[in-house]
Design a protein around this motif. Sequence first.
Motif, mmCIF file in Angstrom:
data_model
loop_
_atom_site.group_PDB
_atom_site.id
_atom_site.type_symbol
_atom_site.label_atom_id
_atom_site.label_comp_id
_atom_site.label_asym_id
_atom_site.label_seq_id
_atom_site.Cartn_x
_atom_site.Cartn_y
_atom_site.Cartn_z
ATOM 1 N N PHE A 54 0.934 -1.249 0.005
ATOM 2 C CA PHE A 54 -0.062 0.141 -0.167
ATOM 3 C C PHE A 54 0.832 1.291 0.054
ATOM 4 O O PHE A 54 0.507 2.342 0.296
ATOM 5 C CB PHE A 54 -0.764 -0.071 1.404
ATOM 6 C CG PHE A 54 -1.892 -1.065 1.002
ATOM 7 C CD1 PHE A 54 -2.998 -1.026 0.505
ATOM 8 C CD2 PHE A 54 -1.860 -2.145 2.088
ATOM 9 C CE1 PHE A 54 -4.043 -2.122 0.295
ATOM 10 C CE2 PHE A 54 -2.585 -3.059 2.118
ATOM 11 C CZ PHE A 54 -3.697 -3.152 1.272
ATOM 12 N N ALA A 55 2.129 1.323 -0.306
ATOM 13 C CA ALA A 55 3.008 2.254 -0.298
ATOM 14 C C ALA A 55 2.327 3.495 -1.295
ATOM 15 O O ALA A 55 1.763 3.396 -2.298
ATOM 16 C CB ALA A 55 4.363 2.032 -0.920
ATOM 17 N N GLY A 56 2.110 4.693 -0.614
ATOM 18 C CA GLY A 56 2.017 5.715 -1.360
ATOM 19 C C GLY A 56 0.349 5.924 -1.245
ATOM 20 O O GLY A 56 -0.225 6.911 -1.870
ATOM 21 N N THR A 57 -0.424 4.982 -0.528
ATOM 22 C CA THR A 57 -1.696 5.067 -0.502
ATOM 23 C C THR A 57 -2.174 5.671 0.954
ATOM 24 O O THR A 57 -1.467 5.572 1.657
ATOM 25 C CB THR A 57 -2.186 3.751 -0.787
ATOM 26 O OG1 THR A 57 -2.095 2.747 0.398
ATOM 27 C CG2 THR A 57 -1.970 3.133 -2.255
ATOM 28 N N PRO A 58 -3.571 6.271 1.053
ATOM 29 C CA PRO A 58 -3.998 6.433 2.295
ATOM 30 C C PRO A 58 -3.720 5.306 3.508
ATOM 31 O O PRO A 58 -3.622 5.408 4.665
ATOM 32 C CB PRO A 58 -5.257 6.859 2.156
ATOM 33 C CG PRO A 58 -5.590 7.145 0.809
ATOM 34 C CD PRO A 58 -4.529 6.172 0.167
ATOM 35 N N VAL A 59 -3.877 4.020 3.056
ATOM 36 C CA VAL A 59 -3.807 3.077 4.083
ATOM 37 C C VAL A 59 -2.389 3.056 4.541
ATOM 38 O O VAL A 59 -1.981 2.496 5.682
ATOM 39 C CB VAL A 59 -4.018 1.501 3.092
ATOM 40 C CG1 VAL A 59 -3.817 0.329 4.308
ATOM 41 C CG2 VAL A 59 -5.418 1.452 2.611
ATOM 42 N N PHE A 60 -1.386 3.044 3.643
ATOM 43 C CA PHE A 60 0.189 3.415 4.136
ATOM 44 C C PHE A 60 0.256 4.318 5.220
ATOM 45 O O PHE A 60 0.826 4.238 6.064
ATOM 46 C CB PHE A 60 0.873 3.303 3.059
ATOM 47 C CG PHE A 60 2.388 3.533 3.571
ATOM 48 C CD1 PHE A 60 3.262 2.676 3.793
ATOM 49 C CD2 PHE A 60 2.878 5.102 3.336
ATOM 50 C CE1 PHE A 60 4.368 2.728 4.264
ATOM 51 C CE2 PHE A 60 4.445 5.063 3.866
ATOM 52 C CZ PHE A 60 4.898 4.082 4.131
ATOM 53 N N GLN A 61 -0.469 5.438 5.016
ATOM 54 C CA GLN A 61 -0.206 6.624 5.819
ATOM 55 C C GLN A 61 -0.901 6.501 7.167
ATOM 56 O O GLN A 61 -0.311 6.516 8.269
ATOM 57 C CB GLN A 61 -1.090 7.901 5.285
ATOM 58 C CG GLN A 61 -0.216 8.431 3.921
ATOM 59 C CD GLN A 61 1.172 8.842 3.983
ATOM 60 O OE1 GLN A 61 1.438 9.205 5.269
ATOM 61 N NE2 GLN A 61 2.021 8.825 3.056
ATOM 62 N N ALA A 62 -2.029 5.720 7.254
ATOM 63 C CA ALA A 62 -2.709 5.234 8.342
ATOM 64 C C ALA A 62 -1.861 4.193 9.109
ATOM 65 O O ALA A 62 -1.736 4.123 10.399
ATOM 66 C CB ALA A 62 -4.020 4.580 8.229
ATOM 67 N N LEU A 63 -1.303 3.129 8.426
ATOM 68 C CA LEU A 63 -0.380 2.269 9.204
ATOM 69 C C LEU A 63 0.942 2.848 9.773
ATOM 70 O O LEU A 63 1.269 2.525 10.743
ATOM 71 C CB LEU A 63 0.062 1.318 8.058
ATOM 72 C CG LEU A 63 -0.749 0.491 7.606
ATOM 73 C CD1 LEU A 63 -0.192 -0.657 6.589
ATOM 74 C CD2 LEU A 63 -1.302 -0.813 8.916
ATOM 75 N N VAL A 64 1.375 4.112 9.335
ATOM 76 C CA VAL A 64 2.329 4.795 9.684
ATOM 77 C C VAL A 64 1.864 5.606 10.918
ATOM 78 O O VAL A 64 2.580 5.602 12.031
ATOM 79 C CB VAL A 64 2.954 5.802 8.599
ATOM 80 C CG1 VAL A 64 4.085 6.811 9.374
ATOM 81 C CG2 VAL A 64 3.721 5.098 7.578
#
Length: 275
Positions: A127-137
């Motif tokens: 999910f790099a570069g997606t909102p899911v990735f931002q949520a995981l971070v």
Amino acid sequence: MACLSKLRYGRAFVLLLTGAYFLVPIACAFAFSIGAGAPGQSIDFGAYSGILGASGFTDSLTLTLTLAAATIVLVLGLLVPALVTVRLAAPRLRTLVEIVCMLPLVVPAVALVAGISAVLRWGPDHFAGTPVFQALVAIQDQNFPFVLVLAYTLMALPLAYRTLDAGIAAIDLRMLVEAARACRAPWPRTLLQVVLPNLRGALLNTAFLTLALVLGEYTVAAILGYQPLAVWILAISGSQAQMSVAVSVMGLLVTWVLLLIVATAGRARHPKETS
């Protein structure tokens, strides 16, 4: 009379044995923390007086209390509406809800944190570069690791479910809700001003059990690399053993005091009106 006397003596013996089982280890821990009985060492309360100034204590305690508050809010926010809805509108789903809430009992903490770690490692690759990735971070922020709140919520579900379910079963929920609705109270007001006040004892017990779980949980936080109070206590145990034991004793005493407060508040009743 003889039987009653034997029963009283038997109860007294059981109470004394139970008290010794709990108090003797605590007394030994307290003695170690002040240096009592150590050869060549005088009694010193420095381990207690130095707790507040110890490096990392304030940060770890603040993190633990913040995580506990968030976990309590999430647990109550999930379970109270769900259990009220099941009781009123979908009683056939009660068994399913109970099974789901009891599942964490059969999942060891190590297995739970292994699954969480796998998801956290797998997410960035897909999910790099997606909102899911931002949520995981975001949920792994060191200042407020929301991933721990999610894990603690899962671990608290079994105890919270039993406590809240017993509290709801002890009141006439349907009558209360129907009376509030008959007075044209909206659902949010019905839940907040009618249902929740009648669940005061169950809510307090649930909050206490969740707080105790968060205060004592070590495995998940340590494996994920965070340092709440339980992890901090073990981290200093090698270099400051007496202080680590002193913090543990103080934490246990505070937990007991909170338990007494919760028990007293839960049993409190308004005085009966006299005719």
